[in-house]
Scaffold this active site. Structure first.
Site, PDB file in Angstrom:
ATOM      1  N   ARG A 229      45.451 -28.598  15.516  1.00 52.53           N
ATOM      2  CA  ARG A 229      46.805 -28.491  16.062  1.00 52.53           C
ATOM      3  C   ARG A 229      47.646 -27.616  15.152  1.00 52.53           C
ATOM      4  O   ARG A 229      47.589 -27.742  13.911  1.00 52.53           O
ATOM      5  CB  ARG A 229      47.463 -29.879  16.160  1.00 52.53           C
ATOM      6  CG  ARG A 229      47.071 -30.664  17.399  1.00 52.53           C
ATOM      7  CD  ARG A 229      47.556 -29.979  18.685  1.00 52.53           C
ATOM      8  NE  ARG A 229      47.154 -30.656  19.905  1.00 52.53           N
ATOM      9  CZ  ARG A 229      46.033 -30.395  20.586  1.00 52.53           C
ATOM     10  NH1 ARG A 229      45.185 -29.487  20.163  1.00 52.53           N
ATOM     11  NH2 ARG A 229      45.778 -31.026  21.716  1.00 52.53           N
ATOM     12  N   GLU A 258      53.110 -22.347  21.045  1.00 49.88           N
ATOM     13  CA  GLU A 258      52.076 -21.648  21.819  1.00 49.88           C
ATOM     14  C   GLU A 258      52.655 -21.162  23.135  1.00 49.88           C
ATOM     15  O   GLU A 258      53.242 -21.964  23.866  1.00 49.88           O
ATOM     16  CB  GLU A 258      50.890 -22.578  22.059  1.00 49.88           C
ATOM     17  CG  GLU A 258      50.142 -22.872  20.763  1.00 49.88           C
ATOM     18  CD  GLU A 258      48.907 -23.739  20.925  1.00 49.88           C
ATOM     19  OE1 GLU A 258      48.533 -24.033  22.068  1.00 49.88           O
ATOM     20  OE2 GLU A 258      48.316 -24.108  19.913  1.00 49.88           O
ATOM     21  N   HIS A 276      44.031 -20.822  21.661  1.00 48.32           N
ATOM     22  CA  HIS A 276      43.727 -22.240  21.916  1.00 48.32           C
ATOM     23  C   HIS A 276      42.507 -22.375  22.856  1.00 48.32           C
ATOM     24  O   HIS A 276      42.597 -22.929  23.948  1.00 48.32           O
ATOM     25  CB  HIS A 276      44.944 -22.954  22.521  1.00 48.32           C
ATOM     26  CG  HIS A 276      44.913 -24.444  22.314  1.00 48.32           C
ATOM     27  ND1 HIS A 276      46.045 -25.187  22.135  1.00 48.32           N
ATOM     28  CD2 HIS A 276      43.892 -25.328  22.270  1.00 48.32           C
ATOM     29  CE1 HIS A 276      45.733 -26.462  21.990  1.00 48.32           C
ATOM     30  NE2 HIS A 276      44.408 -26.575  22.072  1.00 48.32           N
TER      31      HIS A 276
END
Ligand SMILES: NC(=O)C1=CN([C@@H]2O[C@H](COP(=O)(O)OP(=O)(O)OC[C@H]3O[C@@H](n4cnc5c(N)ncnc54)[C@H](O)[C@@H]3O)[C@@H](O)[C@H]2O)C=CC1
Ligand SMILES: O=C(O)CCC(=O)C(=O)O
Length: 524
Positions: A229, A258, A276
């Site tokens: 994370r 993000e 991601h």
């Protein structure tokens, strides 16, 4: 019919368990596209794009369950969901292997400069000397967070001949030994590692775990990887340590924001990045979608879920064993609440006999939910019962005893009000059903079902007839009737089950009969 809203892009094939059910309608639209229909949905499936906030939950009063097709639930306000009585589940292991493999791909790419070399060759260069890398073999890998993904990364690292050093405050020595890794303090991992990879959740403790202070404790020339994370490695500190050459390079799949926008990290040559993608494989997406789809279906069909974030985990096996007590407890809670319709400070549940050996936490939650239901306007269920009780200043506790009153199992529930106390005891008899066997000190035997009329009176001849007459005059049919007393001529009780509900005027009439002291209608 249950409506399931699939708000993010989730594997179509994985949704098959829901698609096959005749009782489910699936709507595949982002929450913002169905603003006017949000109240219709019973379940919501998301990945990480949809933010499940308190505001969204308030617009979805019918929502019962949120399924996260993945591990991290940081896009879901779990406390708010709990408050709204909404179960949150995730798919905890469907993407473990993909993310571990991605971490490894990032590690290999990082130390061999593969992305940079790729860009160079595509730019028609042939510059072999700038891309000299280092071997993984023989290097010290620091793994921070040794759960599902961290341990899979460690397995692969050992196969590559790396020495693995693990920091995880919740890891037992036995598990570490089994997996052939050494358990270290954080400082030891920081000091010894050539490469450090983080695999913790993002929590208050892990946010900024690798910040300025801890980065300064690492070896000069260390490589860092974050496929967990954004924020576990402090981005500002990382930029500083990359620029001054202390950190040789970083591989990042996740970011504090993000997408990261025009972030300074993106302009550094020794940083390699992916958007991601840890869980972005066909296999992982199929796994996580299937896992949540199956769990959501189970839940909507009234069966237990195994990967809940805000409910204790319950296997199918255990659920089958506790189901009868779970139902009995809810009914006992409802009766107690209606009897004690006054402020309550404390409740206690005592388990005796076979039930005491089961997973009683669930039974207690069910009992609390039944107890709170008549007294709170909002949804109350097993998910939020404990929280609501606490909010209302009701303390609750579980006890265990040997007193079964001659039954194989017995649940006692005592409610303490300001002036008085009420106790109800129940048992479940297989192939017969639920029975209430004690009420406020009186032995009795009735099924906790339907429209019940409870009367406390003096034990005098003709009392049953007087009550029967009043009900008969008002066309209320009595289905069953049980009586109990402590001693002849003393205080006695009646419990009648009726074919229809009683109105308040009729209750008033009954309460005026001589020698009747208390009249309560109880609906279960
Ligand atoms: N990049 C991606 O696409 C993906 C990222 N993830 C993320 O990867 C991370 C790890 O996932 P899993 O291994 O499945 O979780 P996990 O729950 O199995 O493991 C997490 C481990 O971190 C440890 N931990 C917690 N606090 C810690 C602390 N302060 N210091 C050190 N260790 C601590 C826990 O004891 C646990 O062993 C999560 O943040 C998850 O959201 C997961 C899947 C895909
Ligand atoms: O849905 C995704 O691809 C993100 C996966 C992830 O980060 C997780 O499962 O925690």
């Amino acid at each position: 019919m249950f409506r399931v809203l699939v708000s993010d892009s989730i594997s179509e094939e994985g949704l098959a368990p829901l698609q096959k059910s005749e009782h489910i309608e699936i709507v595949q639209k982002h929450v913002t596209e169905v603003e006017d229909r949000l109240h219709e949905f019973d379940a919501l499936l998301v990945r990480s794009a949809t933010k499940v906030t308190e505001e969204l939950l308030s617009k979805m009063p019918n929502l019962k369950i949120v399924g996260r097709a993945g591990v991290g639930v940081d896009n879901i306000d779990v406390d708010a969901a709990t408050k709204h009585g909404v179960v949150v589940i995730n798919a905890p292991n469907g993407n473990t292997i993909s993310t571990a493999e991605h971490t490894f791909a990032m590690m290999a790419s990082l130390v061999r400069h593969i992305p940079q070399a790729h860009i160079s060759v595509k730019s028609r260069e042939w510059n072999r000397s700038v891309f000299v890398g280092t071997e993984l073999h023989g290097k010290h890998l620091g793994v921070i967070g040794f759960g599902r993904i961290g341990s899979e990364v460690a397995k692969r690292a050992r196969a590559f001949g790396m020495k693995v050093h693990v920091y995880d405050p919740f890891l037992t020595k036995e598990r570490a030994e089994k997996l052939g890794v050494s358990v270290c303090t954080l400082d030891e991992v920081l000091a010894v590692s050539d490469i450090i990879t983080v695999h913790t959740p993002l929590t208050k403790e892990t946010k900024g775990l690798l910040g300025e202070k801890n980065l300064a404790k690492t070896k000069k020339g260390v490589y860092l990887i974050n496929c967990a994370r954004g924020g576990i490695i402090d981005e500002q500190a990382l930029v500083k340590f990359l620029k001054n050459g202390h950190v040789a390079g970083a591989a990042l799949d996740v970011f504090e924001q993000e997408p990261p926008g025009d972030h300074p990290l993106l302009s550094l040559d020794n940083v390699i990045v992916t958007p991601h993608l840890g869980a972005s494989t066909v296999e992982a997406q199929l796994n996580v979608a299937t896992q949540v789809a199956e769990e959501v279906l189970q839940f909507l069909e009234g069966k237990p879920v195994t990967s809940s974030i805000n409910l204790p985990t319950l296997s199918k096996d255990i659920y089958e064993k506790i189901q009868s007590f779970y139902n009995l407890a809810k009914k006992m809670g409802m009766i107690a609440s209606q009897y004690m319709n006054v402020p309550v400070q404390e409740v206690t549940v005592t388990y005796a006999g076979t039930v005491a050996d089961l997973e009683t936490t669930y039974i207690t939650r069910s009992l609390l939910a039944g107890f709170l239901k008549p007294r709170v306007a909002s949804t109350v269920n097993e998910v939020n019962a404990a929280m609501i009780a606490k909010e209302r200043g009701i303390t609750f506790g579980e006890k265990f005893s040997n007193e079964t009153h001659g039954y194989a199992n017995c649940i006692s529930f005592t409610v303490h009000g300001e002036q008085n106390t009420f106790t109800i005891k129940g048992t479940h008899i297989p192939n017969y059903g639920d029975r209430i066997v004690h009420l406020n000190g009186f032995a009795i035997d009735f099924a906790p079902e339907g429209y019940l009329l409870y009367i406390e009176h003096q034990d005098r001849p003709g009392m049953i007839g007087k009550v029967g007459n009043v009900l008969g005059e008002h066309q209320v049919n009595i289905a069953t009737m049980q009586v109990g007393r402590q001693q002849a001529g003393g205080k006695a009780i009646m419990m009648l089950s009726l074919d229809k509900p009683l109105d308040d005027a009729l209750l008033e009439t009954l309460s005026k009969i001589e020698d009747i002291e208390t009249v309560k209608k109880l609906e279960v």
